[in-house]
Design a protein around this motif. Structure first.
Motif, PDB file in Angstrom:
ATOM      1  N   ILE A 197       0.605  12.248 -10.068  1.00 40.49           N
ATOM      2  CA  ILE A 197       0.171  13.252  -9.099  1.00 40.49           C
ATOM      3  C   ILE A 197      -1.043  13.979  -9.662  1.00 40.49           C
ATOM      4  N   ASN A 198      -1.788  14.605  -8.782  1.00 40.62           N
ATOM      5  CA  ASN A 198      -2.988  15.327  -9.181  1.00 40.62           C
ATOM      6  C   ASN A 198      -2.606  16.657  -9.829  1.00 40.62           C
ATOM      7  N   PRO A 199      -2.897  16.854 -11.104  1.00 38.78           N
ATOM      8  CA  PRO A 199      -2.505  18.097 -11.788  1.00 38.78           C
ATOM      9  C   PRO A 199      -3.226  19.333 -11.266  1.00 38.78           C
ATOM     10  N   GLU A 200      -4.319  19.139 -10.503  1.00 42.99           N
ATOM     11  CA  GLU A 200      -5.058  20.279  -9.979  1.00 42.99           C
ATOM     12  C   GLU A 200      -4.387  20.901  -8.755  1.00 42.99           C
ATOM     13  N   ASN A 201      -3.545  20.121  -8.074  1.00 40.97           N
ATOM     14  CA  ASN A 201      -2.832  20.631  -6.899  1.00 40.97           C
ATOM     15  C   ASN A 201      -1.456  19.978  -6.829  1.00 40.97           C
ATOM     16  N   PRO A 202      -0.608  20.208  -7.828  1.00 42.66           N
ATOM     17  CA  PRO A 202       0.655  19.465  -7.930  1.00 42.66           C
ATOM     18  C   PRO A 202       1.620  19.719  -6.785  1.00 42.66           C
ATOM     19  N   GLU A 203       1.683  20.954  -6.268  1.00 39.56           N
ATOM     20  CA  GLU A 203       2.664  21.243  -5.221  1.00 39.56           C
ATOM     21  C   GLU A 203       2.393  20.446  -3.958  1.00 39.56           C
ATOM     22  N   TRP A 205       1.132  17.433  -3.806  1.00 39.48           N
ATOM     23  CA  TRP A 205       1.579  16.060  -4.036  1.00 39.48           C
ATOM     24  C   TRP A 205       3.097  15.972  -4.195  1.00 39.48           C
ATOM     25  N   MET A 206       3.742  17.070  -4.561  1.00 40.27           N
ATOM     26  CA  MET A 206       5.198  17.058  -4.732  1.00 40.27           C
ATOM     27  C   MET A 206       5.934  17.207  -3.413  1.00 40.27           C
ATOM     28  N   VAL A 209       7.914  14.158  -2.583  1.00 38.80           N
ATOM     29  CA  VAL A 209       9.029  14.000  -3.526  1.00 38.80           C
ATOM     30  C   VAL A 209      10.183  14.910  -3.131  1.00 38.80           C
ATOM     31  N   ARG A 210       9.866  16.163  -2.801  1.00 41.49           N
ATOM     32  CA  ARG A 210      10.901  17.107  -2.378  1.00 41.49           C
ATOM     33  C   ARG A 210      11.599  16.620  -1.104  1.00 41.49           C
ATOM     34  N   LYS A 211      10.825  16.132  -0.156  1.00 37.21           N
ATOM     35  CA  LYS A 211      11.411  15.648   1.101  1.00 37.21           C
ATOM     36  C   LYS A 211      12.350  14.471   0.846  1.00 37.21           C
ATOM     37  N   ALA A 212      11.942  13.562  -0.032  1.00 31.22           N
ATOM     38  CA  ALA A 212      12.761  12.391  -0.330  1.00 31.22           C
ATOM     39  C   ALA A 212      14.093  12.788  -0.958  1.00 31.22           C
ATOM     40  N   PHE A 213      14.053  13.677  -1.946  1.00 32.44           N
ATOM     41  CA  PHE A 213      15.294  14.099  -2.598  1.00 32.44           C
ATOM     42  C   PHE A 213      16.163  14.936  -1.674  1.00 32.44           C
ATOM     43  N   SER A 214      15.546  15.703  -0.761  1.00 31.49           N
ATOM     44  CA  SER A 214      16.335  16.490   0.196  1.00 31.49           C
ATOM     45  C   SER A 214      17.114  15.583   1.133  1.00 31.49           C
ATOM     46  N   ARG A 215      16.509  14.459   1.514  1.00 31.63           N
ATOM     47  CA  ARG A 215      17.206  13.511   2.389  1.00 31.63           C
ATOM     48  C   ARG A 215      18.393  12.879   1.676  1.00 31.63           C
ATOM     49  N   ILE A 216      18.256  12.657   0.383  1.00 33.58           N
ATOM     50  CA  ILE A 216      19.333  12.033  -0.386  1.00 33.58           C
ATOM     51  C   ILE A 216      20.482  13.010  -0.627  1.00 33.58           C
TER      52      ILE A 216
END
Length: 257
Positions: A197-203, A205-206, A209-216
Motif C-alpha cells: 500500500i502507499n505509505p503516503e496515504n495508507p488509510e 488503501w486500507m 482491506v477493512r471491508k473484506a475483513f468486515s464481511r468475513i
C-alpha cells in the motif's frame, strides 16, 4: 429468534444538544434498549437531558457512559453499525433498518453491538465510518436528514420487532474494536513496509482491506494469527533489508468494486 437487546448500545458521537441526548435515551428505553453511550458531547447538561428523557428513561441516563474519544467508546464492541443519510463510492452496501435488524438477530446472541449515530449537523464522516462493520440508512420520501432522536427511534423500533423464524448459521464471538484496530494499525505498517500500500496515504488503501475483513467477521484468535503473520513479515524484511527486492505496484487490489 429475536435480537438480544441486552447486547445492543446506542452510541451518539458528538451530539450538540443535551435535549437530543435525552430524547434519544427515551426512544431507546421505549424499545427496550437500556445502554446509551455518548462521545465528546458539545453540551452534557444533565438537567436538560433529563427534561427530555423524562422519568421513563431516568435509569438510562443515570447509567449513560460518556467518553472523549470514539476509539475508546467503541473498543468493547464486536460489531458496529454506522448510520448515514449519504451514499457514495465509500458507502456501498448500505442497508435499510429492517434488513440490518434481521441480520443482527444471530450476531447479537453472543456479540456486543454498537449502533453509531453522528452529530446532528453532518452525521458521520468517512474517517468515523471506518470503524463500522455495516452501514444503515433510513429511507425517506423527500428530506433525507432526520432529527437525531427520530433516527434512534426508527432503528430501535426495527431492532425491537426483528425476528428470524428460519434457522440461521451460527455466528461466533467476534473480535472487539480494540483488538481489530490494533490489528489494522499493525497491518497498515506492515503492508506499507513491503510496499503493498502507499505509505503516503495508507488509510485510503486500507479501505478495501477493512471491508473484506468486515464481511468475513474476525474472531480474536483470527486477529492473533494475522498479527503473527505481520510479525513474521516484519522479521523477514528486517533480515533482508540490504537484499535487492523487486517492489510491487501500490494497491494490488481494486478499490471500488
Amino acid at each position: 429468534m429475536k435480537v438480544n437487546l441486552k447486547n445492543i448500545a446506542i452510541v451518539l458521537h458528538e451530539p450538540h444538544f443535551p435535549e437530543n441526548i435525552g430524547a434519544a435515551a427515551r426512544a431507546a428505553k421505549n424499545m427496550g434498549i437500556r445502554r446509551l453511550v455518548v462521545v465528546n458531547p458539545l453540551d452534557c447538561d444533565l438537567t436538560r437531558i433529563l427534561r427530555m428523557a423524562t422519568h421513563t428513561a431516568e435509569d438510562v441516563v443515570a447509567d449513560m457512559e460518556v467518553y472523549n474519544e470514539i476509539e475508546e467508546a467503541l473498543a468493547p464492541y464486536r460489531y458496529v453499525v454506522g448510520t448515514t443519510a449519504r451514499t457514495g463510492s465509500h458507502r456501498q452496501g448500505i442497508k435499510t433498518p429492517r434488513r440490518i435488524a434481521q441480520e443482527l438477530v444471530p450476531i447479537s446472541e453472543d456479540n456486543e453491538i454498537a449502533i453509531l449515530f453522528g452529530t446532528e449537523s453532518r452525521g458521520l464522516t468517512n474517517q468515523e465510518l471506518r470503524y463500522c462493520d455495516a452501514l444503515v440508512t433510513i429511507p425517506t420520501a423527500d428530506f433525507s436528514s432526520l432529527n437525531l432522536a427520530q433516527a434512534v427511534m426508527v432503528i430501535a423500533y426495527e431492532l425491537f420487532t426483528a425476528t428470524q423464524e428460519e434457522p440461521q448459521n451460527f455466528v461466533p464471538r467476534l473480535a472487539n474494536r480494540h483488538e481489530l484496530e490494533g490489528m489494522y494499525d499493525h497491518l497498515t505498517k506492515t503492508l506499507a513496509k513491503i510496499n503493498f500500500i502507499n505509505p503516503e496515504n495508507p488509510e485510503y488503501w486500507m479501505t478495501s482491506v477493512r471491508k473484506a475483513f468486515s464481511r468475513i467477521g474476525l474472531r480474536a484468535r483470527d486477529v492473533k494469527i494475522i498479527r503473527g503473520i505481520c510479525r513474521q513479515i516484519d522479521w523477514y524484511v528486517s533480515q533482508n533489508r540490504d537484499s535487492e527486492i523487486v517492489q510491487p505496484t501500490h494497491a494490488a487490489f481494486p478499490m471500488d468494486e
